[in-house]
Design an enzyme around this catalytic site. Structure first.
Site, short mmCIF file in Angstrom:
data_model
loop_
_atom_site.label_atom_id
_atom_site.label_comp_id
_atom_site.label_asym_id
_atom_site.label_seq_id
_atom_site.Cartn_x
_atom_site.Cartn_y
_atom_site.Cartn_z
N GLN A 250 0.74 -1.09 -0.16
CA GLN A 250 -0.01 -0.16 0.18
C GLN A 250 0.73 1.28 0.20
OE1 GLN A 250 -3.41 -0.03 3.24
NE2 GLN A 250 -3.83 -0.69 2.14
N VAL B 82 -11.71 7.78 8.45
CA VAL B 82 -11.88 9.36 8.56
C VAL B 82 -13.59 9.65 7.96
CG1 VAL B 82 -9.66 9.28 6.54
CG2 VAL B 82 -12.21 7.87 6.47
#
Ligand code: FA5
Length: 352
Positions: free
Chosen positions: A222, A265
């Site tokens: 990632q 988030v």
């Protein structure tokens, strides 16, 4: 045989031996010649045995002749041996002759793995937008992988990351160790270690206990991105990620943002690119959706900012986590992520 004729016989023997020596063909023949003439039971030795019967005056004379002949024959033997050895060496050299002008074997040249290439390409696209590259540990504490990211123990969102746990707990017995399931723990590590403004990308390997398919591996890379400062908005997030997509894929590829949920988030989105194989119609690679998801993203949750000691009333930020293998699949038309780590050189060499 009369003793008086010995010097003559010795001379005859010398003439015969010398003739034969000239035509000895090889080292084996030479040894046979030596045994016949100058060896312990050879013809010269036999002749010399007769010397004892001669009167002393003749014996001396015949002895001198015989010794001279022996010395001459031994000298000729040594010379002939030299000649034959040299001839044998020359023959073997020309039999094994090498062509020194032939080109040598090519030395295999290594190359960079396709993942390394795409990771570098992505990081340098972000570097030109002001992002620094940092790295972090693959073996992580539960605290950083989950808790500081607003995913406490028992939170159902933990099921989003099928975790490979490590058989080790820290000293207070509360924080298990794991193989990081994403690069997001580095968000907390970086913010704890630095004051805003922050603008970093974090490439690295992640691990998940999940079944593999054309777009899923159990270990993959990632690239995390994090930007925190005063006044950062969702528009900054979208602008940055559109620019990234334009640089990596060109301006023709379609980009899609959708709402998504990640506990760290708020709001959260995912970003997809139209499938390279079916042009958005639907196929096995995009699982009939026409899109391939390349990252999750969103505005950093105020709770996460608080967890690391940032004041969420002053600072805002955005974060994203993308799969570089999926980016490479889209860019190069690779139909199965499992090819990346199957170590098949026929595949890897295409990109080296
Ligand atoms: C996450 O891992 C979040 N940490 C991303 C994030 C970061 C969200 C910051 C918000 C803010 P997700 O599980 O969707 O999200 O993975 C993100 C990307 O990693 C995916 O879009 C995909 O490109 C890649 N990825 C995830 N799982 C795999 C897998 N098994 N094999 C290959 N790539 C994968």
């Amino acid at each position: 045989m009369s003793e008086a004729t010995i010097p003559i016989q010795v001379e005859d023997l010398r003439a015969k031996a010398s003739r034969e020596l000239e035509s000895v063909p090889d080292l084996d023949g030479l040894e046979a010649w030596r045994i016949t003439y100058t060896g312990r039971r050879g013809q010269l030795t036999q002749l010399l045995r007769g010397l004892g019967a001669l009167p002393s005056e003749e014996r001396r004379e015949a002895g001198a002749v015989a010794n001279a002949v022996r010395a001459a024959l031994e000298e000729s033997l040594a010379e002939r041996e030299d000649q034959l050895k040299r001839a044998a060496m020359e023959a073997s050299l020309s039999a094994d002759a090498i062509d020194v002008t032939m080109p040598g074997w090519p030395v295999p040249k290594g190359g960079l793995h396709i993942t390394t290439r795409i990771v570098r390409e992505i990081c340098s696209a972000f570097a030109s937008m002001g992002f620094t590259t940092v790295e972090g540990p693959e073996v992580e504490w539960d605290t950083y992988n989950f808790e500081k990211l607003n995913i406490p123990k028992g939170h159902p969102a933990r099921d989003m990351w099928a975790t490979l746990w490590i058989d080790h707990i820290d000293e207070d017995g509360e924080h298990p160790m794991l193989l990081r399931t994403h690069t997001s723990p580095m968000q907390a590590r970086i913010m704890e270690a630095t004051e805003p403004p922050v603008r970093v990308v974090v490439p690295g390997r992640c691990y998940r206990y999940e079944a593999t398919d054309p777009t899923h591996e159990w270990h993959f890379y990632q690239i995390e991105g994090l930007a925190v400062d005063r006044g950062i908005t969702l528009a900054d997030l979208k602008g940055t990620l559109y620019e990234f997509a334009r640089r990596i894929f060109g301006s023709e590829r379609k980009v899609r943002f959708r709402c998504d949920y990640f506990p760290f988030v708020e709001p959260g989105v995912d970003m997809s690119i139209d499938c390279f194989l079916c042009d958005g119609v639907g196929c096995r690679v995009c699982q009939d959706t026409g899109w391939i998801e390349i990252m999750g993203a969103g505005m950093v949750h105020p709770q996460v900012l608080e967890n690391v000691g940032y004041d969420p009333n002053i600072y805002t930020g955005f974060a994203f986590g993308m799969g570089p293998e999926r980016v490479a699949m889209l860019k190069y038309g690779i139909e199965d992520i499992r090819l990346f780590y199957a170590n098949d050189l026929r595949f890897l060499r295409q990109f080296a």
